[in-house]
Write an enzyme that holds these catalytic residues in place. Structure first.
Site, short mmCIF file in Angstrom:
data_model
loop_
_atom_site.label_atom_id
_atom_site.label_comp_id
_atom_site.label_asym_id
_atom_site.label_seq_id
_atom_site.Cartn_x
_atom_site.Cartn_y
_atom_site.Cartn_z
N ASN A 9 -72.72 -43.29 -23.09
CA ASN A 9 -72.14 -42.13 -22.82
C ASN A 9 -71.93 -41.33 -24.23
O ASN A 9 -71.72 -41.53 -25.54
CB ASN A 9 -70.57 -43.04 -23.41
CG ASN A 9 -69.72 -41.87 -23.48
OD1 ASN A 9 -69.23 -41.25 -23.54
ND2 ASN A 9 -67.90 -42.73 -23.94
N TRP A 10 -72.18 -39.82 -24.07
CA TRP A 10 -72.84 -39.07 -25.17
C TRP A 10 -71.10 -38.40 -25.38
O TRP A 10 -71.55 -37.62 -26.70
CB TRP A 10 -73.39 -37.92 -24.24
CG TRP A 10 -74.98 -38.02 -23.16
CD1 TRP A 10 -75.60 -39.25 -23.75
CD2 TRP A 10 -75.95 -37.13 -22.92
NE1 TRP A 10 -76.56 -39.26 -23.25
CE2 TRP A 10 -76.84 -38.38 -22.91
CE3 TRP A 10 -75.96 -36.27 -22.98
CZ2 TRP A 10 -78.27 -37.94 -22.39
CZ3 TRP A 10 -76.78 -35.48 -22.11
CH2 TRP A 10 -78.05 -36.39 -22.12
N LYS A 11 -70.77 -38.70 -24.88
CA LYS A 11 -69.03 -38.11 -25.65
C LYS A 11 -69.44 -36.75 -26.31
O LYS A 11 -69.67 -36.67 -25.30
CB LYS A 11 -68.56 -39.31 -27.16
CG LYS A 11 -69.11 -40.61 -27.16
CD LYS A 11 -68.67 -40.84 -28.14
CE LYS A 11 -69.01 -43.23 -28.25
NZ LYS A 11 -68.40 -43.74 -28.86
N GLU A 96 -61.73 -44.11 -26.54
CA GLU A 96 -60.99 -42.75 -27.26
C GLU A 96 -59.84 -42.19 -26.40
O GLU A 96 -59.12 -41.79 -27.34
CB GLU A 96 -62.59 -42.16 -27.59
CG GLU A 96 -63.26 -42.91 -28.85
CD GLU A 96 -64.29 -42.89 -28.54
OE1 GLU A 96 -65.24 -41.65 -27.74
OE2 GLU A 96 -65.41 -43.42 -29.21
N GLU A 166 -65.06 -53.50 -24.19
CA GLU A 166 -65.82 -52.56 -25.81
C GLU A 166 -65.01 -52.80 -26.25
O GLU A 166 -63.48 -52.58 -26.56
CB GLU A 166 -65.55 -50.84 -25.57
CG GLU A 166 -66.84 -50.78 -24.54
CD GLU A 166 -66.94 -49.07 -24.62
OE1 GLU A 166 -68.20 -48.98 -24.93
OE2 GLU A 166 -66.49 -48.25 -24.60
N SER A 212 -71.53 -50.25 -30.63
CA SER A 212 -72.30 -51.08 -31.58
C SER A 212 -73.41 -51.35 -30.84
O SER A 212 -74.14 -52.00 -31.73
CB SER A 212 -72.28 -51.29 -32.99
OG SER A 212 -71.48 -50.57 -33.58
N GLY A 233 -73.54 -45.93 -26.76
CA GLY A 233 -72.80 -44.64 -27.74
C GLY A 233 -73.79 -43.92 -28.80
O GLY A 233 -74.43 -43.60 -27.58
N GLY A 234 -73.44 -44.23 -29.77
CA GLY A 234 -74.61 -43.35 -30.68
C GLY A 234 -76.36 -43.71 -29.67
O GLY A 234 -76.88 -42.36 -30.15
C1 PEP Z 1 -68.91 -46.06 -26.64
O1 PEP Z 1 -68.58 -45.46 -26.79
O2 PEP Z 1 -68.58 -46.61 -25.88
C2 PEP Z 1 -69.56 -46.46 -27.98
C3 PEP Z 1 -69.83 -48.30 -27.45
O3 PEP Z 1 -70.31 -46.11 -28.90
P1 PEP Z 1 -71.08 -46.87 -29.25
O4 PEP Z 1 -72.57 -47.55 -28.61
O5 PEP Z 1 -71.65 -45.91 -30.98
O6 PEP Z 1 -70.33 -48.53 -30.62
#
Ligand code: PEP
Length: 249
Positions: A9-11, A96, A166, A212, A233-234
């Site tokens: 997920n590049w947001k 989010e 999540e 994470s 995400g990140g």
């Molecule tokens: C997400 O936003 O779905 C996510 C899991 O982010 P991150 O991996 O950065 O915690």
């Protein structure tokens, strides 16, 4: 059919040039697992990403959509618009979206119906906030998020639904649920599905973990029997890291 899936997920990250560069880097990676791989760029880059990824084995998916088919909803995108650019999968209910854009279980139920009516596959996200975890209320929260948005569906609909647990306290915080916490919740999610729909739906629905997830912890998390992959995400913003996670199975 239950599948292993890793979705990035590049947001709200990556302009056109950055998107092109990341897609090129992703296409250069080698996949050594059977996991399905997806990335979710921003809407501005979704059509071009879908085109660029054709034949690559990586699917471009959407981060969100509106429940209406068309009309006076400034700034929104419909399911049929996603389909018109070759998108087959949409992420719904990300924390989010719930937190900053007031998406409720009720809105999400409508989005789920609109996506399924348009034959889109859904990655449905849910998870408890830290206060729920601290008060040991996480299972009740997760059960209500799932049942409020999804339990009006019939069993057949689950062929097009992937669940993504999540925990909000682990998203973008560097804090990860332990593999045991993830396994416990995933087993609970499967039990919740089994109670409502029976064991076939429970055993055939993919349940991803998100929060994470990194190259350093993916292997241990994915080794748990009820964890079918990750929503990332990140770490999805770097092609090497993302594929290290894809190849962690
Ligand atoms: C997400 O936003 O779905 C996510 C899991 O982010 P991150 O991996 O950065 O915690």
């Amino acid at each position: 059919m239950r599948k292993q899936i890793v979705a990035g997920n590049w947001k709200m990250n990556n302009d056109v040039a950055q998107t092109e560069s990341l897609l090129a880097n992703l296409k250069n990676q080698t996949k050594t697992t059977n996991a399905e791989v997806m990335v979710a760029p921003t809407f501005v880059n979704l059509a071009s990403a879908a085109k660029a990824l054709e034949g690559s084995g990586i699917e471009a998916v959407a981060q969100n959509m509106h429940f209406a088919e068309s009309g006076a909803y400034t700034g929104e995108i419909s399911a049929s618009m996603l389909k018109s650019v070759g998108v087959k999968t949409v992420i719904l209910g990300h924390s989010e979206r719930r937190e900053y854009f007031n998406e409720t279980d009720e809105t999400l139920a409508k989005k789920v119906d609109a996506a399924l009516a348009n034959n889109l596959r859904i990655i449905f996200c849910f998870g408890e906030v830290l206060a729920d975890r601290k008060s040991n209320n996480q299972e009740a929260v997760v059960e209500s998020q799932i049942s409020n948005a999804l339990f009006h569906l019939n069993a057949d609909a689950y062929k097009n639904i992937v669940l993504a647990y999540e925990p909000v306290w682990a998203i973008g915080t560097g804090e990860t649920a332990s593999p045991e916490q993830a396994q416990d919740m995933h087993a609970f999610i499967r039990k919740t599905l089994a109670t409502k729909y029976g064991s076939d739906v429970a055993n055939n629905t993919s349940v991803l973990y998100g929060g994470s997830c990194k190259p350093g912890n993916a292997k241990e998390i994915f080794s748990k029997p009820d964890v079918d992959g990750g929503l990332i995400g990140g770490a999805a913003l770097n092609a090497d890291d993302f594929f290290a996670i894809v190849n962690a199975f």
